[in-house]
Design an enzyme around this catalytic site. Structure first.
Site, short mmCIF file in Angstrom:
data_model
loop_
_atom_site.label_atom_id
_atom_site.label_comp_id
_atom_site.label_asym_id
_atom_site.label_seq_id
_atom_site.Cartn_x
_atom_site.Cartn_y
_atom_site.Cartn_z
N LEU A 32 0.73 -1.13 0.07
CA LEU A 32 -0.02 -0.17 0.05
C LEU A 32 0.76 1.09 0.09
CD1 LEU A 32 -2.72 -0.98 2.62
CD2 LEU A 32 -2.79 -1.48 -0.04
N HIS A 36 -3.35 4.31 -2.48
CA HIS A 36 -4.22 3.50 -2.01
C HIS A 36 -5.01 4.27 -0.69
CE1 HIS A 36 -1.47 0.00 -3.59
NE2 HIS A 36 -2.68 0.01 -4.02
N GLN A 60 -5.56 -13.18 -11.84
CA GLN A 60 -5.35 -11.89 -13.01
C GLN A 60 -4.07 -11.56 -13.81
OE1 GLN A 60 -6.70 -9.02 -9.83
NE2 GLN A 60 -5.27 -7.48 -10.64
N GLY A 153 -9.64 3.48 -8.03
CA GLY A 153 -8.81 4.48 -8.29
C GLY A 153 -8.93 4.63 -9.94
N GLN A 159 -9.95 -0.65 -15.80
CA GLN A 159 -10.58 -1.41 -15.02
C GLN A 159 -11.51 -0.75 -14.33
OE1 GLN A 159 -8.00 -3.61 -11.89
NE2 GLN A 159 -8.71 -1.86 -10.32
N VAL A 182 -3.46 9.75 -7.61
CA VAL A 182 -2.51 10.49 -6.67
C VAL A 182 -1.16 10.36 -7.41
CG1 VAL A 182 -1.16 10.46 -4.44
CG2 VAL A 182 -3.54 9.95 -4.67
P1 AMP Z 1 -3.81 -2.26 -6.78
O1 AMP Z 1 -3.45 -2.46 -5.26
O2 AMP Z 1 -2.79 -1.88 -7.68
O3 AMP Z 1 -4.65 -3.72 -7.47
O4 AMP Z 1 -4.79 -1.13 -6.43
C1 AMP Z 1 -5.82 -0.99 -5.80
C2 AMP Z 1 -6.68 0.13 -5.85
O5 AMP Z 1 -5.89 1.20 -5.74
C3 AMP Z 1 -7.13 0.23 -7.31
O6 AMP Z 1 -8.42 0.64 -7.27
C4 AMP Z 1 -6.07 1.27 -8.25
O7 AMP Z 1 -6.90 2.09 -9.21
C5 AMP Z 1 -6.03 2.11 -6.83
N1 AMP Z 1 -4.84 2.87 -7.09
C6 AMP Z 1 -3.51 2.53 -7.28
N2 AMP Z 1 -2.61 3.31 -7.44
C7 AMP Z 1 -3.25 4.55 -7.51
C8 AMP Z 1 -2.95 6.01 -7.44
N3 AMP Z 1 -1.75 6.30 -7.58
N4 AMP Z 1 -3.80 6.74 -7.22
C9 AMP Z 1 -5.19 6.52 -7.10
N5 AMP Z 1 -5.56 5.49 -6.98
C10 AMP Z 1 -4.66 4.35 -7.09
#
Ligand code: AMP
Length: 284
Positions: A32, A36, A60, A153, A159, A182
């Site tokens: 995280l 996140h 996935q 995100g 996605q 972010v």
């Molecule tokens: P992940 O752990 O990469 O599967 O991401 C989990 C969630 O966090 C997903 O909905 C991503 O789109 C979101 N997320 C990951 N990186 C960012 C970021 N830089 N800004 C906003 N949301 C993010």
């Protein structure tokens, strides 16, 4: 509270629902970071109870991808969640999610398959089956947690669009809350996969956001022709970059644009060595 089993989650959810409390879900693969955290904060603010799932979902990942080396930092993740006011960190094993002999072909597992039109492009083109795995696990998480709200995100824009479509098509009783990207001060979008980048790679990775910000600036100045906007990218690319795609599509239905407008989202995927990074920007 760190929880590893579906039954434990269900027990808590049952109790909360009885008390009339609202539940927010933030699905993640862990490692995280502040991206996140922004989703988690939104959920904690909006909902009575927040569940963060931390699960590196094997179905996935495509063959040859980074499933084995994907960063796993559960202890730190749990701390971050605790400090942010999360009620449950749900970190199941693949066996807990998919059962004995857990995996992995659709000969043995019921999959949720998003529409072809949404997956035959952008990331779906090189990551065949990826979004089947995403939709399947998100659906399972929705069934386990039964959230009122789920936070995703914009970083993973394709996605997010596909999940919204799945929720609509399958009448899933959850409201999807999109959350802005972010970025580091440099412009680089935060990602767990940034951990793979050396300092030099990180500099090369700035090409993604530079290309997108420059396209947005050109659009704001009045350039609408997609070919002309695409051309501006090449000034930011060098021999360390391998451009997988740079595409202009509708922000809701992913249809291709030839003339950009305020509903146009620009999607980019770029490889730096063996690391594949994605980013996007909305022009409107
Ligand atoms: P992940 O752990 O990469 O599967 O991401 C989990 C969630 O966090 C997903 O909905 C991503 O789109 C979101 N997320 C990951 N990186 C960012 C970021 N830089 N800004 C906003 N949301 C993010």
């Amino acid at each position: 509270m760190l929880v590893h089993t579906i039954n434990e989650v269900r027990e808590c959810i049952k109790k909360w629902k009885k008390e009339g409390l609202t539940v927010g879900l933030v699905p993640t693969m862990g490692a995280l970071h502040n991206g996140h955290l922004s989703l988690i904060k939104k959920s904690v603010e909006k909902c009575d109870k927040t569940v963060v799932s931390v699960f590196v979902n094997p179905i996935q990942f495509c063959p040859g991808e980074d499933l084995d080396k994907y960063p796993r930092t559960l202890e730190a993740d749990e701390k971050l969640c605790q400090n942010a006011g999360v009620d449950i960190v749900f970190a199941p094993s693949p066996k807990e999610m998919y059962g004995e002999g857990h995996i992995l072909s659709n000969d043995f597992l019921t999959y949720v398959v998003p529409p072809f039109f949404y997956v035959d492009k952008l990331c779906g083109k090189s990551r065949v089956g990826h979004f089947d795995g995403v939709c399947t696990v998100v659906n399972k998480l929705f069934n386990i947690v039964q959230p009122d709200y789920a936070f995703f995100g914009q970083k993973d824009a394709q996605q997010l669009i596909i999940i919204k479509k799945m929720v609509k098509d399958l009448n899933i009783p959850v409201e999807i809350i999109p959350c802005p990207i972010v970025r580091e001060e440099s412009g680089l979008a935060l990602s767990s996969r940034n951990k793979y980048l050396s300092e030099t790679d990180k500099k090369e990775a700035l090409a993604l956001s530079k290309i997108l910000f420059n396209i947005k600036a050109c659009y704001d100045k009045g350039i609408k022709d997609v070919d002309a906007l695409s051309e501006t990218a090449y000034g930011f690319l060098n021999e360390h970059h391998s451009l997988e795609y740079l595409e202009f599509r509708d922000k809701e239905n992913l249809e291709q644009k030839t003339l950009a407008d305020d509903n146009t989202q620009v999607f980019i995927a770029l490889r730096i060595g063996s690391v594949r990074l994605i980013d996007n920007i909305l022009l409107g």
